[in-house]
Design a protein around this motif. Structure first.
Motif, PDB file in Angstrom:
ATOM      1  N   TYR A   1      37.088  34.755   4.617  1.00  0.00           N
ATOM      2  CA  TYR A   1      36.503  33.612   4.605  1.00  0.00           C
ATOM      3  C   TYR A   1      37.476  33.399   3.576  1.00  0.00           C
ATOM      4  O   TYR A   1      38.846  33.989   3.530  1.00  0.00           O
ATOM      5  CB  TYR A   1      35.334  34.467   3.566  1.00  0.00           C
ATOM      6  CG  TYR A   1      33.828  35.086   4.630  1.00  0.00           C
ATOM      7  CD1 TYR A   1      33.598  34.243   5.079  1.00  0.00           C
ATOM      8  CD2 TYR A   1      34.018  35.937   4.368  1.00  0.00           C
ATOM      9  CE1 TYR A   1      32.162  34.832   6.081  1.00  0.00           C
ATOM     10  CE2 TYR A   1      33.119  36.462   5.920  1.00  0.00           C
ATOM     11  CZ  TYR A   1      31.986  36.293   6.054  1.00  0.00           C
ATOM     12  OH  TYR A   1      31.714  36.260   6.970  1.00  0.00           O
ATOM     13  N   GLU A   2      37.303  31.631   2.927  1.00  0.00           N
ATOM     14  CA  GLU A   2      37.810  31.882   2.339  1.00  0.00           C
ATOM     15  C   GLU A   2      37.833  31.842   0.799  1.00  0.00           C
ATOM     16  O   GLU A   2      36.570  31.179   0.315  1.00  0.00           O
ATOM     17  CB  GLU A   2      38.252  29.948   1.819  1.00  0.00           C
ATOM     18  CG  GLU A   2      39.667  29.534   1.666  1.00  0.00           C
ATOM     19  CD  GLU A   2      39.954  28.202   1.511  1.00  0.00           C
ATOM     20  OE1 GLU A   2      40.587  28.072   2.576  1.00  0.00           O
ATOM     21  OE2 GLU A   2      39.324  27.576   0.181  1.00  0.00           O
ATOM     22  N   LEU A   3      38.480  32.466  -0.596  1.00  0.00           N
ATOM     23  CA  LEU A   3      37.728  32.897  -1.791  1.00  0.00           C
ATOM     24  C   LEU A   3      38.052  32.360  -2.669  1.00  0.00           C
ATOM     25  O   LEU A   3      39.895  31.648  -2.519  1.00  0.00           O
ATOM     26  CB  LEU A   3      37.104  34.005  -2.702  1.00  0.00           C
ATOM     27  CG  LEU A   3      36.225  35.552  -0.882  1.00  0.00           C
ATOM     28  CD1 LEU A   3      36.049  36.173  -1.522  1.00  0.00           C
ATOM     29  CD2 LEU A   3      35.413  34.373  -1.426  1.00  0.00           C
ATOM     30  N   ILE A   4      38.034  31.901  -3.860  1.00  0.00           N
ATOM     31  CA  ILE A   4      39.356  31.755  -4.847  1.00  0.00           C
ATOM     32  C   ILE A   4      39.445  32.575  -6.364  1.00  0.00           C
ATOM     33  O   ILE A   4      38.737  33.402  -6.293  1.00  0.00           O
ATOM     34  CB  ILE A   4      38.067  30.101  -5.858  1.00  0.00           C
ATOM     35  CG1 ILE A   4      38.013  29.123  -5.130  1.00  0.00           C
ATOM     36  CG2 ILE A   4      39.565  30.285  -7.060  1.00  0.00           C
ATOM     37  CD1 ILE A   4      39.281  28.738  -4.148  1.00  0.00           C
ATOM     38  N   GLY A   5      40.844  33.079  -6.135  1.00  0.00           N
ATOM     39  CA  GLY A   5      40.882  33.895  -6.722  1.00  0.00           C
ATOM     40  C   GLY A   5      41.122  33.491  -8.849  1.00  0.00           C
ATOM     41  O   GLY A   5      40.779  32.150  -8.585  1.00  0.00           O
ATOM     42  N   THR A   6      41.368  34.448  -9.178  1.00  0.00           N
ATOM     43  CA  THR A   6      41.919  34.120 -10.792  1.00  0.00           C
ATOM     44  C   THR A   6      42.369  32.707 -11.138  1.00  0.00           C
ATOM     45  O   THR A   6      42.182  32.297 -12.534  1.00  0.00           O
ATOM     46  CB  THR A   6      42.162  35.487 -11.579  1.00  0.00           C
ATOM     47  OG1 THR A   6      43.392  36.126 -11.528  1.00  0.00           O
ATOM     48  CG2 THR A   6      40.913  36.373 -11.523  1.00  0.00           C
ATOM     49  N   ASP A   7      43.077  32.258 -10.486  1.00  0.00           N
ATOM     50  CA  ASP A   7      44.211  31.525 -10.858  1.00  0.00           C
ATOM     51  C   ASP A   7      44.067  30.360 -10.595  1.00  0.00           C
ATOM     52  O   ASP A   7      44.448  29.777 -10.469  1.00  0.00           O
ATOM     53  CB  ASP A   7      45.886  32.008  -9.872  1.00  0.00           C
ATOM     54  CG  ASP A   7      46.114  32.484  -9.005  1.00  0.00           C
ATOM     55  OD1 ASP A   7      44.380  32.149  -7.524  1.00  0.00           O
ATOM     56  OD2 ASP A   7      46.595  31.932  -8.194  1.00  0.00           O
TER      57      ASP A   7
ATOM     58  N   ASP B   1      33.359  38.144  -7.764  1.00  0.00           N
ATOM     59  CA  ASP B   1      32.504  38.290  -8.423  1.00  0.00           C
ATOM     60  C   ASP B   1      32.236  36.830 -10.012  1.00  0.00           C
ATOM     61  O   ASP B   1      33.201  36.205  -9.907  1.00  0.00           O
ATOM     62  CB  ASP B   1      33.143  39.350  -9.013  1.00  0.00           C
ATOM     63  CG  ASP B   1      34.644  40.007  -9.207  1.00  0.00           C
ATOM     64  OD1 ASP B   1      34.908  38.395  -9.961  1.00  0.00           O
ATOM     65  OD2 ASP B   1      35.312  40.389  -8.562  1.00  0.00           O
ATOM     66  N   GLU B   2      31.829  37.251 -10.617  1.00  0.00           N
ATOM     67  CA  GLU B   2      31.274  36.648 -11.580  1.00  0.00           C
ATOM     68  C   GLU B   2      32.758  37.156 -12.386  1.00  0.00           C
ATOM     69  O   GLU B   2      32.945  35.889 -13.193  1.00  0.00           O
ATOM     70  CB  GLU B   2      30.058  37.276 -12.027  1.00  0.00           C
ATOM     71  CG  GLU B   2      29.730  36.275 -13.663  1.00  0.00           C
ATOM     72  CD  GLU B   2      29.355  36.448 -14.285  1.00  0.00           C
ATOM     73  OE1 GLU B   2      28.345  35.380 -15.021  1.00  0.00           O
ATOM     74  OE2 GLU B   2      28.213  37.501 -14.264  1.00  0.00           O
ATOM     75  N   SER B   3      33.261  37.246 -12.947  1.00  0.00           N
ATOM     76  CA  SER B   3      34.340  37.839 -13.492  1.00  0.00           C
ATOM     77  C   SER B   3      36.001  36.484 -12.948  1.00  0.00           C
ATOM     78  O   SER B   3      36.429  35.793 -14.277  1.00  0.00           O
ATOM     79  CB  SER B   3      34.824  39.336 -14.227  1.00  0.00           C
ATOM     80  OG  SER B   3      35.093  39.538 -13.096  1.00  0.00           O
ATOM     81  N   THR B   4      35.728  36.749 -12.076  1.00  0.00           N
ATOM     82  CA  THR B   4      36.899  35.605 -10.595  1.00  0.00           C
ATOM     83  C   THR B   4      36.617  34.692 -10.999  1.00  0.00           C
ATOM     84  O   THR B   4      37.478  33.625 -11.636  1.00  0.00           O
ATOM     85  CB  THR B   4      37.155  35.952  -9.801  1.00  0.00           C
ATOM     86  OG1 THR B   4      37.124  37.390  -9.731  1.00  0.00           O
ATOM     87  CG2 THR B   4      37.925  35.457  -9.074  1.00  0.00           C
TER      88      THR B   4
END
Length: 141
Positions: free
Chosen positions: A38-44, A91-94
């Motif tokens: 899956y393609e997720l978005i990181g903190t950056d 997650d939400e914090s990300t």
């Protein structure tokens, strides 16, 4: 075998339409076995492959995040224009660290807090103070 054939799941493993954030790993260590990614978005704010599905969804253009079953997102997806800009988070914090704000529909309380703190020039935090170890899940409004 073409590259396109390698990216598709075997017919017996398909379960209807593929989520817009999933793809099939071509570099599986097991021959003939594909691993769902899956393609997720990181903190950056950049996408990265993940073996786990994202638990939070968002809109790249509007920088909004919310629940996967958000009624506003579901309506927009049904209209077809939302799908290309859809992003997913672990997650939400990300989502917050990547610069996304809470949805005003499915996360109404968090949205109102974000809106108030933004107006005041404060810091928005996803977690309540008693659950926060530090300000890592916070960002300046």
């Amino acid at each position: 075998m073409t590259a396109m054939a390698l990216r598709q799941a075997p017919a017996d493993q398909r379960r209807g339409p593929v989520d817009s954030h999933e793809w099939w790993d071509q570099t599986s260590p097991l021959r003939g076995v594909t691993m769902k990614q899956y393609e997720l978005i990181g903190t950056d704010g950049r996408p990265y492959p993940s073996p786990a599905k994202g638990l939070w969804g968002g809109h790249r253009g509007n920088k909004i995040y919310g629940l996967m079953e958000c009624p506003a997102a579901t309506r927009a997806i049904a209209l077809g224009s939302y799908v290309k800009s859809r992003v997913f988070f672990a997650d939400e914090s990300t989502a917050i660290a990547a610069g996304y704000r809470p949805c005003g529909v499915c996360l109404r309380e968090k949205y109102l807090i974000w809106k108030h703190e933004r107006r005041e020039g404060g810091i928005y935090c996803a977690l309540p103070p008693d659950r926060r170890a530090d300000n890592s899940s916070c960002r300046i409004g």
